[in-house]
Design a protein around this motif. Structure first.
Motif, PDB file in Angstrom:
ATOM      1  N   ASN A   1     -11.196  10.317   4.588  1.00  0.00           N
ATOM      2  CA  ASN A   1     -12.551  10.088   4.092  1.00  0.00           C
ATOM      3  C   ASN A   1     -12.576  10.346   2.590  1.00  0.00           C
ATOM      4  N   GLN A   2     -13.344   9.579   1.873  1.00  0.00           N
ATOM      5  CA  GLN A   2     -13.410   9.713   0.419  1.00  0.00           C
ATOM      6  C   GLN A   2     -14.850   9.898  -0.040  1.00  0.00           C
ATOM      7  N   ALA A   3     -15.053  10.833  -0.962  1.00  0.00           N
ATOM      8  CA  ALA A   3     -16.380  11.029  -1.548  1.00  0.00           C
ATOM      9  C   ALA A   3     -16.734   9.807  -2.399  1.00  0.00           C
ATOM     10  N   GLN A   4     -17.966   9.359  -2.278  1.00  0.00           N
ATOM     11  CA  GLN A   4     -18.465   8.247  -3.082  1.00  0.00           C
ATOM     12  C   GLN A   4     -19.394   8.816  -4.150  1.00  0.00           C
ATOM     13  N   VAL A   5     -19.046   8.561  -5.395  1.00  0.00           N
ATOM     14  CA  VAL A   5     -19.810   9.102  -6.512  1.00  0.00           C
ATOM     15  C   VAL A   5     -20.266   7.954  -7.392  1.00  0.00           C
ATOM     16  N   GLY A   6     -21.549   7.945  -7.674  1.00  0.00           N
ATOM     17  CA  GLY A   6     -22.115   6.926  -8.558  1.00  0.00           C
ATOM     18  C   GLY A   6     -22.681   7.572  -9.803  1.00  0.00           C
ATOM     19  N   VAL A   7     -23.413   6.805 -10.588  1.00  0.00           N
ATOM     20  CA  VAL A   7     -24.025   7.311 -11.815  1.00  0.00           C
ATOM     21  C   VAL A   7     -24.964   8.472 -11.508  1.00  0.00           C
ATOM     22  N   GLU A   8     -25.629   8.389 -10.361  1.00  0.00           N
ATOM     23  CA  GLU A   8     -26.571   9.437  -9.980  1.00  0.00           C
ATOM     24  C   GLU A   8     -25.907  10.649  -9.327  1.00  0.00           C
ATOM     25  N   GLY A   9     -24.583  10.619  -9.183  1.00  0.00           N
ATOM     26  CA  GLY A   9     -23.843  11.730  -8.577  1.00  0.00           C
ATOM     27  C   GLY A   9     -23.331  11.364  -7.194  1.00  0.00           C
ATOM     28  N   TYR A  10     -23.174  12.368  -6.354  1.00  0.00           N
ATOM     29  CA  TYR A  10     -22.643  12.173  -4.997  1.00  0.00           C
ATOM     30  C   TYR A  10     -23.616  11.327  -4.178  1.00  0.00           C
ATOM     31  N   VAL A  11     -23.101  10.256  -3.548  1.00  0.00           N
ATOM     32  CA  VAL A  11     -23.961   9.392  -2.740  1.00  0.00           C
ATOM     33  C   VAL A  11     -23.521   9.334  -1.276  1.00  0.00           C
TER      34      VAL A  11
ATOM     35  N   HIS B   1     -20.018   9.598   1.739  1.00  0.00           N
ATOM     36  CA  HIS B   1     -18.586   9.509   2.021  1.00  0.00           C
ATOM     37  C   HIS B   1     -18.271   8.174   2.666  1.00  0.00           C
ATOM     38  N   SER B   2     -17.125   7.608   2.314  1.00  0.00           N
ATOM     39  CA  SER B   2     -16.639   6.429   3.036  1.00  0.00           C
ATOM     40  C   SER B   2     -15.742   6.926   4.154  1.00  0.00           C
ATOM     41  N   ARG B   3     -15.726   6.242   5.245  1.00  0.00           N
ATOM     42  CA  ARG B   3     -14.894   6.616   6.382  1.00  0.00           C
ATOM     43  C   ARG B   3     -13.530   5.963   6.235  1.00  0.00           C
ATOM     44  N   GLY B   4     -12.503   6.771   6.285  1.00  0.00           N
ATOM     45  CA  GLY B   4     -11.136   6.278   6.126  1.00  0.00           C
ATOM     46  C   GLY B   4     -10.447   6.089   7.461  1.00  0.00           C
ATOM     47  N   ALA B   5      -9.217   5.646   7.407  1.00  0.00           N
ATOM     48  CA  ALA B   5      -8.390   5.488   8.598  1.00  0.00           C
ATOM     49  C   ALA B   5      -7.722   6.816   8.914  1.00  0.00           C
TER      50      ALA B   5
END
Length: 126
Positions: free
Chosen positions: A32-42, A44-48
């Motif tokens: 799983n990977q943290a998803q971070v945008g301009v506004e900060g943490y948005v 997690h993406s689900r990984g394999a």
């Protein structure tokens, strides 16, 4: 009163019990990977999911150890791993990624270290 016998884990490869595993390590990586945008943490993406089991086999006469090169590693054959640990039973499909053999001439033993890698495990009912 005698101390109870405690087995920390039991390993089966295609239904064949690894009889004398000196030690083992099971690793489950969700990727799983943290998803971070301009506004900060948005979120997690689900990984394999990836399962990885490392174990040491210490008995030179074991069926698994004597046949692992011909049956699994050289032909690249997949296997089913069943891993019992702490009251849980996990099963995953995988393949042997690495095998290392160390012989001791003085005491006539052959030890093997194996790594099996596969996908997401299924949790089985006990």
């Amino acid at each position: 009163m005698a101390n109870p016998v405690v087995r920390t884990s039991v390993i089966y490869i295609d239904g064949l019990k690894v009889r004398f595993a000196k030690s083992n390590t099971y690793d489950l990586n969700t990727n799983n990977q943290a998803q971070v945008g301009v506004e900060g943490y948005v979120g997690h993406s689900r990984g394999a999911n990836i399962s990885k089991l490392d174990f040491d086999e210490v008995v030179p006469t074991s069926k698994l150890q004597s046949g692992v090169l011909k049956k699994y590693i050289l032909p690249g054959k997949d296997c089913t791993v069943t891993y019992l640990m702490g009251g849980e039973t996990l099963m995953f499909e995988g393949c042997f990624e690495q095998a290392t053999f160390t012989g001791e001439s003085m005491n006539g033993t052959l030890n093997g270290k194996f790594t099996v890698v596969g996908g997401k495990p299924k949790a089985l009912l006990n």
